[in-house]
Design a protein around this motif. Structure first.
Motif, PDB file in Angstrom:
ATOM      1  N   ALA A 195       4.356   5.342  -5.614  1.00 17.12           N
ATOM      2  CA  ALA A 195       4.247   5.338  -7.007  1.00 17.12           C
ATOM      3  C   ALA A 195       3.357   6.280  -7.567  1.00 17.12           C
ATOM      4  O   ALA A 195       3.651   6.945  -8.603  1.00 17.12           O
ATOM      5  N   ALA A 196       2.325   6.479  -6.935  1.00 15.97           N
ATOM      6  CA  ALA A 196       1.209   7.381  -7.433  1.00 15.97           C
ATOM      7  C   ALA A 196       1.737   8.773  -7.279  1.00 15.97           C
ATOM      8  O   ALA A 196       1.552   9.544  -8.258  1.00 15.97           O
ATOM      9  N   ARG A 241       0.776  -1.247  -0.225  1.00 12.69           N
ATOM     10  CA  ARG A 241      -0.115  -0.087  -0.056  1.00 12.69           C
ATOM     11  C   ARG A 241       0.721   1.238   0.138  1.00 12.69           C
ATOM     12  O   ARG A 241       0.746   2.226  -0.751  1.00 12.69           O
ATOM     13  N   ARG A 297       3.959   1.483  -1.032  1.00 16.71           N
ATOM     14  CA  ARG A 297       4.576   1.637  -2.350  1.00 16.71           C
ATOM     15  C   ARG A 297       3.841   2.089  -3.558  1.00 16.71           C
ATOM     16  O   ARG A 297       3.846   2.734  -4.119  1.00 16.71           O
ATOM     17  N   GLU A 298       2.402   1.562  -3.343  1.00 23.31           N
ATOM     18  CA  GLU A 298       1.299   2.365  -4.266  1.00 23.31           C
ATOM     19  C   GLU A 298       1.349   3.538  -4.075  1.00 23.31           C
ATOM     20  O   GLU A 298       1.393   4.467  -5.056  1.00 23.31           O
ATOM     21  N   VAL A 299       1.072   4.170  -2.800  1.00 21.77           N
ATOM     22  CA  VAL A 299       1.002   5.563  -2.706  1.00 21.77           C
ATOM     23  C   VAL A 299       2.075   6.124  -3.153  1.00 21.77           C
ATOM     24  O   VAL A 299       1.941   7.348  -3.959  1.00 21.77           O
ATOM     25  N   ARG A 326      -7.640  10.323  -4.406  1.00 18.96           N
ATOM     26  CA  ARG A 326      -7.679   9.918  -5.868  1.00 18.96           C
ATOM     27  C   ARG A 326      -8.518  10.807  -6.740  1.00 18.96           C
ATOM     28  O   ARG A 326      -8.329  11.455  -7.777  1.00 18.96           O
ATOM     29  N   TYR A 340      -1.956   6.332 -15.716  1.00 16.27           N
ATOM     30  CA  TYR A 340      -1.529   4.767 -14.827  1.00 16.27           C
ATOM     31  C   TYR A 340      -2.026   4.903 -13.419  1.00 16.27           C
ATOM     32  O   TYR A 340      -2.695   4.089 -12.907  1.00 16.27           O
ATOM     33  N   ALA A 341      -1.547   5.997 -12.848  1.00 16.37           N
ATOM     34  CA  ALA A 341      -1.921   6.326 -11.446  1.00 16.37           C
ATOM     35  C   ALA A 341      -3.336   6.216 -11.455  1.00 16.37           C
ATOM     36  O   ALA A 341      -4.002   5.636 -10.309  1.00 16.37           O
ATOM     37  N   PHE A 342      -4.105   6.936 -12.262  1.00 14.17           N
ATOM     38  CA  PHE A 342      -5.731   7.107 -12.028  1.00 14.17           C
ATOM     39  C   PHE A 342      -6.455   5.619 -12.341  1.00 14.17           C
ATOM     40  O   PHE A 342      -7.526   5.474 -11.821  1.00 14.17           O
ATOM     41  N   PHE A 390       4.337   9.225 -10.095  1.00 16.03           N
ATOM     42  CA  PHE A 390       3.557   9.298 -11.523  1.00 16.03           C
ATOM     43  C   PHE A 390       2.831  10.713 -11.900  1.00 16.03           C
ATOM     44  O   PHE A 390       2.650  10.991 -12.829  1.00 16.03           O
ATOM     45  N   LEU A 391       2.296  11.281 -10.625  1.00 15.70           N
ATOM     46  CA  LEU A 391       1.420  12.409 -10.764  1.00 15.70           C
ATOM     47  C   LEU A 391       2.328  13.578 -10.910  1.00 15.70           C
ATOM     48  O   LEU A 391       1.666  14.641 -11.201  1.00 15.70           O
ATOM     49  N   HIS A 412       6.083  -0.900 -11.223  1.00 13.21           N
ATOM     50  CA  HIS A 412       4.853  -0.261 -11.986  1.00 13.21           C
ATOM     51  C   HIS A 412       5.482   0.180 -13.421  1.00 13.21           C
ATOM     52  O   HIS A 412       4.655   0.231 -14.383  1.00 13.21           O
ATOM     53  N   PHE A 456      -4.854   2.545 -12.194  1.00 11.06           N
ATOM     54  CA  PHE A 456      -4.659   1.236 -11.432  1.00 11.06           C
ATOM     55  C   PHE A 456      -4.394   1.525  -9.928  1.00 11.06           C
ATOM     56  O   PHE A 456      -4.221   0.530  -8.974  1.00 11.06           O
ATOM     57  N   LEU A 457      -3.680   2.624  -9.423  1.00  8.84           N
ATOM     58  CA  LEU A 457      -3.200   2.819  -8.366  1.00  8.84           C
ATOM     59  C   LEU A 457      -4.337   3.240  -7.329  1.00  8.84           C
ATOM     60  O   LEU A 457      -5.098   3.851  -7.656  1.00  8.84           O
ATOM     61  N   ARG A 458      -3.989   2.483  -6.133  1.00  6.31           N
ATOM     62  CA  ARG A 458      -5.037   3.334  -5.008  1.00  6.31           C
ATOM     63  C   ARG A 458      -4.412   4.099  -4.037  1.00  6.31           C
ATOM     64  O   ARG A 458      -3.397   3.665  -3.349  1.00  6.31           O
ATOM     65  N   PHE A 459      -4.716   5.305  -4.021  1.00  4.27           N
ATOM     66  CA  PHE A 459      -4.169   6.263  -3.127  1.00  4.27           C
ATOM     67  C   PHE A 459      -5.013   7.181  -2.602  1.00  4.27           C
ATOM     68  O   PHE A 459      -6.211   7.389  -3.177  1.00  4.27           O
ATOM     69  N   PRO A 460      -4.859   7.890  -1.599  1.00  4.17           N
ATOM     70  CA  PRO A 460      -5.858   8.879  -0.913  1.00  4.17           C
ATOM     71  C   PRO A 460      -6.104  10.128  -1.897  1.00  4.17           C
ATOM     72  O   PRO A 460      -5.188  10.410  -2.617  1.00  4.17           O
ATOM     73  N   TYR A 497      -3.066  -6.342 -14.299  1.00  5.37           N
ATOM     74  CA  TYR A 497      -2.312  -5.696 -13.570  1.00  5.37           C
ATOM     75  C   TYR A 497      -1.596  -6.482 -12.226  1.00  5.37           C
ATOM     76  O   TYR A 497      -0.642  -6.485 -11.918  1.00  5.37           O
TER      77      TYR A 497
END
Lengths: 311, 274
Positions: free
Chosen positions: A27-28, A21, A23-25, B102, B92-94, A31-32, B176, B96-100, B166
């Motif tokens: 990466a996000a 989780r 790592r996913e945040v 979003r 990609y982030a929007f 990427f953004l 990723h 596949f990825l889960r983040f606060p 994914y």
């Protein structure tokens, strides 16, 4: 909650672990970041500055540092020149949006003809979309030339008096609009043609079985099904029209007698033309433009949300 | 019999309509092959009596057209590559990825599509001016490297892939970035082509911004160079202005004719920022 997910799908254990989780945040964010930094620098921060600048006038050495409150907005609302500008902007929108929609629709309907080689015509009719505002305007400037232009040459063949396409205060705005309509047509044909092709043949067949023919078919079947595309285009072409600049700059420079000075041309004129640098006044106009465009775009997004099925 | 007649009439109508719509292009091509005298003749000549290429030579003399061509190409290609990269990453982030936050972040991306460039053009000009970037490539390129529209378009495309793809890739230890580059990008070629064509067309055809930030003819883009001819030579020698127009149109006409199916796919995915 995660435990439930894991039990349901064993191979997802790796995918939802807490370390993953994080790592996913991470990466996000990475990427953004490029887009967000660029948006902040060139879109959002400038937007704030537009509003801030709209409250400032120029100091003695021509920098916009003098706080003048809302006086520039009051100037915009009260000055007859500004009223003319807003009227010209509105008229220009009317003269470009409606003809480009109707002509686009007519061409798209024509492209529904079931003849061999229709694909070639479809490709060719998109041609104006390849033109820039500069290339189109330069060609139309030659067409509009009072002495040697094709348009007056054509009128002369019909024994009509020549028209001062770009020099007469009444003809100039429609002339700029004609060039803009042509420039917009390629895009409109593509959108409406795609919209028409998305209607399944069975719909037409069923309507024909019910006895619908010709105009009735168009009015009761084709047009209702095309409404989403037409509405989308109405909004997009209105915004494009409000943002028009190049055709005015190349064809008329806002003249004659301000007849073709639209809001965006006025933004340019007050800050950049003839050594002007009234950035504050232009910013107040830009703020007005922003409010108008956001109002129109909000309508579009409301519609798009209903029309496009994301997931 | 009536059917054959109907078909003939349809063809005649199609040809007539196409001719009228394409008239500005045909006129530009034809006029660029005429001499100045022939183009200014009355009644207007529609086809060159003796086609000649001297106007192409003339326009290359009048403005540094080759250099302006290069400027336009550098700027348009840089913006296209930049938009493809930034949009692929954020999409990609929007997708596949889960983040606060979003949804909020996606809203921010969508909001950029609502903001007309003309509404932020003055602060951007002042920014370039105070950083000494006027009359440079960065001024022409930087503001356009990120695109809300591109993110929106690619996200929709990415969402059409099964999520299993994914998850399987991640279980296999694929990072990723590698998943995006080696699996998603090859599968998303149609969407990337749509976005790439749009970005290129839009940038190549820009007018307002390059007019403001270029000050010398060698830094001008093609669009600005060609329209500057109108001020000086239009009345006397429109034939070589048309030659410049024809040259400027070659890349975009090719894209429109060859890449039309990609364009149509991107059409209704959202508004295009002018």
């Amino acid at each position: 909650m995660e435990a439930v997910e894991v039990r349901g799908a064993p191979r997802a254990i790796v995918a939802v672990g807490p370390r993953h989780r994080v790592r996913e945040v991470g990466a996000a964010i990475l990427f953004l970041a490029p887009s967000l930094v660029l948006f902040a620098l060139f879109t959002f921060w400038p937007l704030i500055r537009t509003f801030v600048l709209s409250f400032y006038g120029n100091d003695i050495i021509g920098r916009p540092t003098l706080f003048v409150g809302t006086s520039q907005y009051r100037q915009l609302l009260s000055s007859p020149t500004m009223r003319e500008t807003l009227v010209a902007t509105g008229l220009f929108a009317l003269m470009t949006v409606i003809p480009s929609l109707l002509l686009g629709l007519a061409l798209a309907l024509l492209l529904q003809a079931r003849i061999a080689g229709i694909g070639v015509f479809r490709t060719l009719l998109a041609t104006p979309f390849a033109f820039s505002v500069a290339t189109a305007s330069v060609i139309f400037a030659i067409f509009y030339n009072p002495g040697v232009g094709v348009f007056n040459g054509f009128l002369q063949l019909l024994h009509q008096p020549p028209v001062g396409w770009l020099t007469s205060p009444t003809a100039a705005l429609p002339s700029v609009a004609i060039a803009s309509v042509w420039l917009q047509l390629g895009y409109n044909v593509l959108v409406l043609s795609a919209g028409l092709q998305a209607v399944p043949d069975e719909v037409y067949e069923a309507a024909r079985l019910d006895g619908a023919r010709g105009l009735a078919l168009l009015r009761h079947v084709t047009l209702p099904l095309l409404t989403p595309s037409l509405f989308f285009l109405l909004v997009v072409t209105t915004i494009i029209s409000l943002q028009s600049f190049g055709q005015i700059h190349i064809l008329t420079r806002g003249g004659p007698a301000n007849a073709t000075t639209t809001l965006v041309y006025a933004i340019y004129y007050n800050s950049f033309a003839f050594g002007n640098s009234n950035f504050g006044l232009s910013s107040a106009m830009a703020a007005v433009l922003f409010v108008i465009v956001v109002a129109i775009t909000s309508i579009q997004f409301g519609l798009l949300e209903r029309r496009v099925f994301y997931r | 019999m009536t059917r054959a007649l109907g078909r003939a009439l349809t063809y005649a109508l199609m040809v007539a309509v196409t001719f009228v719509l394409l008239f500005p292009l045909l006129y530009a091509i034809s006029g660029s092959l005429m001499s100045a005298q022939e183009l200014s003749r009355y009644p207007p000549a529609l086809l060159p009596s003796r086609p000649q290429l001297s106007s192409f030579h003339d326009v290359l003399q009048a403005i540094p057209l080759a250099r302006q061509y290069l400027n336009s190409a550098v700027v348009a290609i840089a913006v296209t590559i930049g938009q493809l990269a930034t949009a692929a990453l954020s999409a990609y982030a929007f997708a596949f990825l889960r983040f606060p936050l979003r949804n909020l972040a996606f809203g921010v991306f969508l909001a950029t599509m609502m903001i007309p460039w003309e509404a932020v053009i003055i602060p951007n000009y002042l920014f370039m001016s105070s950083n000494g970037l006027i009359n440079t490539y960065p001024a022409l390129i930087l503001p356009f490297l990120a695109a809300g529209f591109g993110t929106f378009l690619l996200r929709q495309f990415f969402l059409s892939f099964p999520r299993d793809l994914y998850e399987a890739a991640l279980v296999d230890g694929c990072g990723h970035l590698r998943f995006l580059w080696t699996i998603l990008v090859p599968l998303s070629r149609p969407a990337l082509a749509s976005l790439g064509i749009y970005a290129f067309l839009q940038t190549w055809n820009q007018y307002f911004w390059p007019l403001l930030v270029t000050k010398t003819s060698t830094m001008q883009t093609l669009q600005i160079g060609i329209s500057s001819l109108r001020d000086t030579e239009a009345a006397t020698a429109p034939n070589f202005i048309l030659a410049g127009v024809v040259l400027a149109l070659i890349p975009t006409l090719l894209l429109i004719y060859v890449g039309q199916r990609h364009i149509v796919r991107g059409l209704t995915s959202g508004a295009i920022r002018g």
